[in-house]
Enzyme design. Structure first.
Site, PDB file in Angstrom:
ATOM      1  N   LYS A 229       0.870  -1.238   0.099  1.00 39.97           N
ATOM      2  CA  LYS A 229      -0.133  -0.080  -0.099  1.00 39.97           C
ATOM      3  C   LYS A 229       1.048   1.176  -0.065  1.00 39.97           C
ATOM      4  O   LYS A 229       0.936   2.116   0.702  1.00 39.97           O
ATOM      5  CB  LYS A 229      -0.860   0.002   1.229  1.00 39.97           C
ATOM      6  CG  LYS A 229      -1.922   0.965   1.378  1.00 39.97           C
ATOM      7  CD  LYS A 229      -3.223   0.637   0.319  1.00 39.97           C
ATOM      8  CE  LYS A 229      -4.168   1.698   0.425  1.00 39.97           C
ATOM      9  NZ  LYS A 229      -4.888   1.693  -0.965  1.00 39.97           N
ATOM     10  N   ASP A 283      -5.314  -2.794  -2.340  1.00 36.66           N
ATOM     11  CA  ASP A 283      -6.779  -2.816  -2.532  1.00 36.66           C
ATOM     12  C   ASP A 283      -7.194  -3.783  -4.040  1.00 36.66           C
ATOM     13  O   ASP A 283      -7.870  -4.284  -4.148  1.00 36.66           O
ATOM     14  CB  ASP A 283      -7.530  -1.593  -2.453  1.00 36.66           C
ATOM     15  CG  ASP A 283      -6.394  -0.443  -2.788  1.00 36.66           C
ATOM     16  OD1 ASP A 283      -5.328  -0.474  -2.193  1.00 36.66           O
ATOM     17  OD2 ASP A 283      -6.994   0.317  -3.287  1.00 36.66           O
ATOM     18  N   ASP A 307      -2.019 -11.259   5.935  1.00 42.59           N
ATOM     19  CA  ASP A 307      -3.181 -11.798   6.753  1.00 42.59           C
ATOM     20  C   ASP A 307      -4.478 -11.636   6.179  1.00 42.59           C
ATOM     21  O   ASP A 307      -5.199 -12.791   5.993  1.00 42.59           O
ATOM     22  CB  ASP A 307      -3.044 -10.862   7.999  1.00 42.59           C
ATOM     23  CG  ASP A 307      -3.601 -11.811   9.279  1.00 42.59           C
ATOM     24  OD1 ASP A 307      -4.382 -12.923   9.241  1.00 42.59           O
ATOM     25  OD2 ASP A 307      -3.644 -11.265  10.426  1.00 42.59           O
TER      26      ASP A 307
END
Ligand code: NAP
Length: 416
Positions: A229, A283, A307
């Site tokens: 990210k 995302d 995760d």
């Protein structure tokens, strides 16, 4: 031989050793196992039958595993005394014998006892969490083409917001950090904030990316995708991306090309034998695994992204209860069921042993006994295709026969 307080390693069998940058695996390796709490007992019994059955089927009597029980969780407390959830003996055994397998463990609540899994990871420096995700024909899935997803998620296990460096709102420590950041660095944080630190290092990133690329090389896979990210968290996740590309260029220049080079130099077609290194914003990666799953092979991620992504991918192939996993250092490896102890089903012989059995298949693969891993996969695929499955799959499959844990193990062996 190492010193043990309450354990005696088996007299037959030999230890796995490290030879240069490889494992040397004897024909009769001693492998420590932790049975696990709750329904771990049912699962381990069934899994061991499948492991021994597969080794026997593939090698006759030429190879065998010599199992060595070591303790953690409730069984450790019973043997070693109150509050000894993870005895030193167990850590010593895994260090001596290098490769181990474990069922799920109860996480003790309160009393300042840390999660046993987290402790194992930290003490043995198991920095890579490896989760293969694939579909088995017949498993009910929420998507139209579950067969298109076949990835290995290689997740960093020691850093990121999971490093455990955090302070509760209102504590003197949180106040001190907030004041320091305000006064010294000119950044404003609301005074009633809790604080967590997100460290991502070059060292940690290089070693996880190295592991992911080596995995791709060994398994002949065509791409490694760095999932980050970095558009928002530039100096942690963004650095993960940069260091990832840097590591690939510095250490695997002859084996890799970047996705940019693929287009600028090779007209979009990867040269033979080269692995494509690409990156995706986290995302977007969640969209990609749904929309273009077959374009991805190895996904290499910082801790938190990994995760989330592992569970999302496992759910996509309908296999949350069957997802295998391993925590690995340069050599030490602990293979484990990824679900919990499901205590309400303990000792009823009903639970699905698939997660631990598939983790065992990963373990045999790690040992270089690939034929055994293949036999286990064949067995599981066969049992599911015959619709002879445990209650969890049975309730989602039409016309299936419900089997006990032990019967499912037999069915798997039959289909090898
Ligand atoms: P859980 O044990 O994973 O069970 C939650 C539910 O998931 C079960 O009730 C069952 O659903 C389903 N499930 C889990 N494993 C299954 C299997 N092998 N076959 C079929 N269904 C399965 O999660 P939990 O209840 O949150 O945790 C229980 C204990 O396990 C806690 O002490 C927790 O700390 C510990 N834990 C340990 C590990 C580990 O050691 N790696 C991981 C997670 C949790 P249905 O009721 O719908 O059938």
């Amino acid at each position: 031989m190492a010193n043990y307080q309450k354990l005696t390693p088996p007299a037959d069998g030999h230890p796995i050793t490290i030879a240069g940058d490889r494992l040397h695996v004897p024909h009769d390796p001693i492998i420590p196992f932790i049975e696990g709490d709750g329904s771990g007992r049912d699962i381990w019994r069934a899994s061991r039958r499948v492991f021994d059955g597969a080794v026997k089927k593939v090698y006759g009597g030429r190879r065998r595993v010599v199992w060595f029980e070591v303790f953690a969780g409730e069984k450790a407390v019973a043997k070693y005394g109150e509050n000894v959830w993870l005895p030193e003996d167990t850590l010593t055994a895994i260090k001596e014998f290098i490769v181990a397998i474990k069922g799920p463990l109860t996480t003790p609540i309160g009393g300042g006892i840390r999660s046993l899994n987290v402790t194992l990871r930290q003490v043995l420096e198991l920095y890579a969490c490896v989760r293969p995700v694939r579909w088995f024909q017949g498993v009910p899935s929420p998507v139209k083409h579950p067969e298109k997803l076949n990835v290995i998620i290689v997740r960093e296990n020691t850093e990121d917001v999971y490093a455990g460096i955090e302070w509760k709102a209102g504590t003197p420590e949180a106040a001190k950090i907030i004041e320091f950041i305000g006064k010294e660095l000119g950044k404003k944080i609301r005074p009633d904030s809790g604080i967590g630190i997100k460290p991502i290092s070059k060292t940690g990133t290089y070693r996880i990316v190295r592991k992911a690329i080596r995995w791709a090389i060994e398994k002949n896979l065509s791409s490694v995708t760095l999932v980050h990210k970095g558009n928002i968290m530039k100096f942690t996740e963004g650095a993960f991306r940069e260091w990832g590309y840097e590591c690939a260029a510095a250490e695997f220049a002859d084996k890799t090309v970047t996705e940019d080079e693929l287009w600028s130099k090779y007209n979009g077609k990867a040269p033979a034998g080269k692995i494509i290194i690409k990156d995706r914003i986290a995302d977007s990666m969640f969209q990609q695994v749904l929309l273009r799953p077959d374009e991805y092979q190895v996904l290499c991620t910082p801790n938190l992204n990994g995760d989330y992504l592992s569970d999302a991918c496992a759910a996509q192939v309908g296999g949350l209860g069957m997802a295998p996993g391993a925590n690995i250092s340069d050599f030490f490896a602990v293979f484990e069921a990824t679900h919990g102890t499901a205590p309400k089903y303990a000792d009823q012989d009903v639970i699905n042993p698939g997660s631990l059995i598939l983790s065992g298949a990963m373990m045999f693969d790690y040992l270089g006994w690939t034929e055994v891993a293949e036999a286990i996969h064949r067995g599981i695929a066969g049992a599911i295709a015959a619709k002879r499955v445990t209650y969890d799959l049975h309730r989602q499959m039409e016309g299936a026969t419900k089997l006990k844990t032990s019967e499912f193990a037999e069915e798997i062996i039959r289909h090898m």
